[in-house]
Write an enzyme that holds these catalytic residues in place. Structure first.
Site, PDB file in Angstrom:
ATOM      1  N   ASP A  16      77.460 150.826  62.320  1.00 48.36           N
ATOM      2  CA  ASP A  16      76.036 150.992  62.397  1.00 48.36           C
ATOM      3  C   ASP A  16      75.459 150.804  60.828  1.00 48.36           C
ATOM      4  OD1 ASP A  16      73.404 151.972  63.026  1.00 48.36           O
ATOM      5  OD2 ASP A  16      74.145 153.585  64.087  1.00 48.36           O
ATOM      6  N   HIS A 209      69.980 159.661  63.206  1.00 49.86           N
ATOM      7  CA  HIS A 209      69.398 158.920  61.993  1.00 49.86           C
ATOM      8  C   HIS A 209      68.495 159.790  61.021  1.00 49.86           C
ATOM      9  CE1 HIS A 209      70.919 154.907  62.431  1.00 49.86           C
ATOM     10  NE2 HIS A 209      71.381 155.368  63.725  1.00 49.86           N
ATOM     11  N   CYS A 240      69.227 150.172  63.509  1.00 49.64           N
ATOM     12  CA  CYS A 240      69.479 149.219  64.492  1.00 49.64           C
ATOM     13  C   CYS A 240      68.478 148.071  63.980  1.00 49.64           C
ATOM     14  CB  CYS A 240      68.931 149.836  65.975  1.00 49.64           C
ATOM     15  SG  CYS A 240      68.835 148.611  67.011  1.00 49.64           S
ATOM     16  N   ASN A 249      71.846 156.267  58.944  1.00 53.28           N
ATOM     17  CA  ASN A 249      72.422 157.397  59.722  1.00 53.28           C
ATOM     18  C   ASN A 249      72.383 158.854  58.918  1.00 53.28           C
ATOM     19  OD1 ASN A 249      73.680 154.982  61.112  1.00 53.28           O
ATOM     20  ND2 ASN A 249      74.385 156.643  62.622  1.00 53.28           N
TER      21      ASN A 249
HETATM   22  N1  COA Z   1      80.207 138.566  71.751  1.00 52.03           N
HETATM   23  C1  COA Z   1      80.107 136.923  71.433  1.00 52.03           C
HETATM   24  N2  COA Z   1      79.167 136.063  71.994  1.00 52.03           N
HETATM   25  C2  COA Z   1      78.295 136.757  73.100  1.00 52.03           C
HETATM   26  C3  COA Z   1      78.616 138.102  73.330  1.00 52.03           C
HETATM   27  C4  COA Z   1      79.470 138.904  72.676  1.00 52.03           C
HETATM   28  N3  COA Z   1      79.509 140.323  73.319  1.00 52.03           N
HETATM   29  N4  COA Z   1      77.729 138.062  74.496  1.00 52.03           N
HETATM   30  C5  COA Z   1      77.039 136.902  74.474  1.00 52.03           C
HETATM   31  N5  COA Z   1      77.392 135.961  73.606  1.00 52.03           N
HETATM   32  C6  COA Z   1      77.260 134.609  73.466  1.00 52.03           C
HETATM   33  C7  COA Z   1      77.357 133.991  74.556  1.00 52.03           C
HETATM   34  O1  COA Z   1      78.478 133.533  74.635  1.00 52.03           O
HETATM   35  C8  COA Z   1      76.147 132.613  74.325  1.00 52.03           C
HETATM   36  O2  COA Z   1      76.738 131.942  73.421  1.00 52.03           O
HETATM   37  P1  COA Z   1      76.437 130.175  73.327  1.00 52.03           P
HETATM   38  O3  COA Z   1      74.809 130.201  72.979  1.00 52.03           O
HETATM   39  O4  COA Z   1      77.143 129.697  72.181  1.00 52.03           O
HETATM   40  O5  COA Z   1      76.425 129.716  74.670  1.00 52.03           O
HETATM   41  C9  COA Z   1      75.268 133.558  73.475  1.00 52.03           C
HETATM   42  O6  COA Z   1      75.676 134.669  73.120  1.00 52.03           O
HETATM   43  C10 COA Z   1      73.989 134.089  74.516  1.00 52.03           C
HETATM   44  O7  COA Z   1      74.651 134.563  75.490  1.00 52.03           O
HETATM   45  P2  COA Z   1      73.618 135.733  76.504  1.00 52.03           P
HETATM   46  O8  COA Z   1      74.696 136.293  77.497  1.00 52.03           O
HETATM   47  O9  COA Z   1      72.660 134.777  76.940  1.00 52.03           O
HETATM   48  O10 COA Z   1      73.199 136.764  75.505  1.00 52.03           O
HETATM   49  P3  COA Z   1      71.724 136.977  75.198  1.00 52.03           P
HETATM   50  O11 COA Z   1      71.043 135.981  74.391  1.00 52.03           O
HETATM   51  O12 COA Z   1      70.892 137.326  76.080  1.00 52.03           O
HETATM   52  O13 COA Z   1      72.026 138.591  74.158  1.00 52.03           O
HETATM   53  C11 COA Z   1      73.386 140.256  73.857  1.00 52.03           C
HETATM   54  C12 COA Z   1      72.577 139.642  74.805  1.00 52.03           C
HETATM   55  C13 COA Z   1      73.747 141.674  74.399  1.00 52.03           C
HETATM   56  C14 COA Z   1      74.744 139.570  73.822  1.00 52.03           C
HETATM   57  C15 COA Z   1      72.878 140.459  72.416  1.00 52.03           C
HETATM   58  O14 COA Z   1      71.371 140.714  72.639  1.00 52.03           O
HETATM   59  C16 COA Z   1      73.626 141.307  71.634  1.00 52.03           C
HETATM   60  O15 COA Z   1      74.586 141.167  71.195  1.00 52.03           O
HETATM   61  N6  COA Z   1      72.867 142.571  71.175  1.00 52.03           N
HETATM   62  C17 COA Z   1      73.456 143.482  70.443  1.00 52.03           C
HETATM   63  C18 COA Z   1      72.687 144.028  69.287  1.00 52.03           C
HETATM   64  C19 COA Z   1      73.182 144.897  68.696  1.00 52.03           C
HETATM   65  O16 COA Z   1      74.164 145.039  68.307  1.00 52.03           O
HETATM   66  N7  COA Z   1      72.307 145.915  68.037  1.00 52.03           N
HETATM   67  C20 COA Z   1      72.673 147.073  67.360  1.00 52.03           C
HETATM   68  C21 COA Z   1      73.367 147.969  67.623  1.00 52.03           C
HETATM   69  S1  COA Z   1      72.685 149.187  69.099  1.00 52.03           S
HETATM   70 ZN    ZN Z   2      72.786 154.402  65.237  1.00 54.61          ZN
END
Ligand code: COA
Ligand code: ZN
Length: 321
Positions: A16, A209, A240, A249
């Site tokens: 975080d 937080h 976030c 946090n």
């Molecule tokens: N780890 C690595 N790569 C990932 C992944 C993961 N967990 N999930 C998806 N990807 C990659 C896919 O392989 C794809 O790659 P490409 O563009 O090279 O083909 C790309 O990301 C898009 O995949 P998709 O399933 O369409 O994801 P998205 O763009 O809809 O995003 C999440 C969804 C969940 C993966 C993304 O929003 C995310 O990681 N969010 C986390 C945000 C975060 O950590 N916030 C703070 C903490 S609360």
């Molecule tokens: Zn948090």
């Protein structure tokens, strides 16, 4: 003398905390931070997240970090996971526990995870099936459990419904997250009591937080309501990037300092923890919001001013006159 109540502290600063830093912290420094945190009595460390590196470039080195740390027996090394791809990556790195994440708020879930809540829940169901097959325990973190910065209040019933969904599928722990510091003490106590009363065999963790200065008040309210597990972040780092207005946090060393003073046993070596926090500003290139780093423990003593003897002599001379 009555036994001190044991609390369990999970430091989330490597995840975080560092996810929200503008500049990339080198992998070797992340590993050194986790290794230092491993030796001071924390029960758990959230070491990184297996999310899309496009979404969170700061943690793109998750695999190298997990593979580079020296694991200390008794410490659980957990990582944040949003989907099956993340779970597969985490399994390859042998994380001890999956910390799955979704939001109670539809708007925040879409903003942060690019999925509706229903899509997230079904993606996480697949992850739970994978975890079960692999024998990896699962905790589920519910973001925005106390309010959403875009939608406002969230329905506590919805928090309970989501917790029930995941407990029913085998989650061993639920974390109620106050993602942007909207929670207040009576609200925290009410929801935590309700949760503890229903999910008797599930570990409940509070993740707060300090965005509005209520983090430690919320921790205190939760501890009094029976919560025994707390997330906290070294130096008070955190936030976030997909939640407007998010900031750090609850600060681990400030939290441990308070909880130990009021009689809880955190198991954490406070001086060693503060020493870790003291090194953070040079690691990340800016000051941290930690009160312990600024002010030190309450038993810190300062020298009297150089003119003290003169002040005393003048004061005593007034009596003599
Ligand atoms: N780890 C690595 N790569 C990932 C992944 C993961 N967990 N999930 C998806 N990807 C990659 C896919 O392989 C794809 O790659 P490409 O563009 O090279 O083909 C790309 O990301 C898009 O995949 P998709 O399933 O369409 O994801 P998205 O763009 O809809 O995003 C999440 C969804 C969940 C993966 C993304 O929003 C995310 O990681 N969010 C986390 C945000 C975060 O950590 N916030 C703070 C903490 S609360
Ligand atoms: Zn948090």
């Amino acid at each position: 003398m009555s036994e001190r109540i044991r609390l369990f502290i999970n430091d989330v600063s490597p995840r975080d905390g560092l996810q929200n830093e503008a500049s990339f912290v080198p992998t070797a420094d992340k590993i050194a931070l986790i290794d230092a945190l491993s030796c001071i009595g924390l029960c758990r460390i959230e070491a990184t997240s297996f999310v899309s590196p496009k979404a969170i470039p700061a943690l793109a080195d998750a695999a190298q970090v997990m593979q580079g740390i020296t694991r200390v027996p008794g410490v659980i090394y957990t990582a944040l996971i949003p989907n099956l791809r993340g779970a597969e990556r985490a399994l390859e790195c042998r994380v001890d526990e999956f910390n799955l994440v979704m939001s109670v708020s539809e708007t925040h879930n879409l903003t942060n995870l690019r999925m509706t809540r229903a899509q997230s829940a079904s993606a996480l169901d697949e992850v739970m099936a994978l975890a079960r097959a692999a024998g990896v325990p699962v905790n589920v973190s519910l973001s925005c459990s106390f309010g959403c910065p875009m939608e406002g209040d969230v329905d506590p019933g919805e928090v309970m419904r989501l917790a029930d969904h995941f407990v029913g599928r085998g989650a061993t722990g639920i974390t109620l997250c106050d993602t942007t510091g909207m929670a207040y003490p009576t609200q925290v106590a009410d929801l935590c009591r309700r949760h503890l009363g229903v999910f008797l065999n599930t570990d409940l963790t509070l993740h707060v937080h300090d965005t509005r200065g209520m983090a430690l008040a919320n921790v205190m309210a939760a501890a009094q309501a029976g919560v025994r597990r707390f997330d906290a972040s070294l130096g008070g780092l955190g936030g976030c990037p997909y939640a407007p207005g998010a900031s750090g946090n609850a600060c681990t060393e400030d939290m441990v300092h308070m909880l130990e003073l009021i009689g809880y046993d955190t198991g954490v070596h406070l001086d060693a923890l503060i020493a870790c926090a003291d090194r953070l500003p040079s690691l990340i290139g800016h000051p941290v919001p930690s009160q312990m780093v600024r002010a030190g423990r309450r038993d810190r003593r300062h020298p009297v001013p150089a003119s003290f003897e003169e002040i005393r002599a003048r004061a005593l001379a007034r009596d003599a006159a």
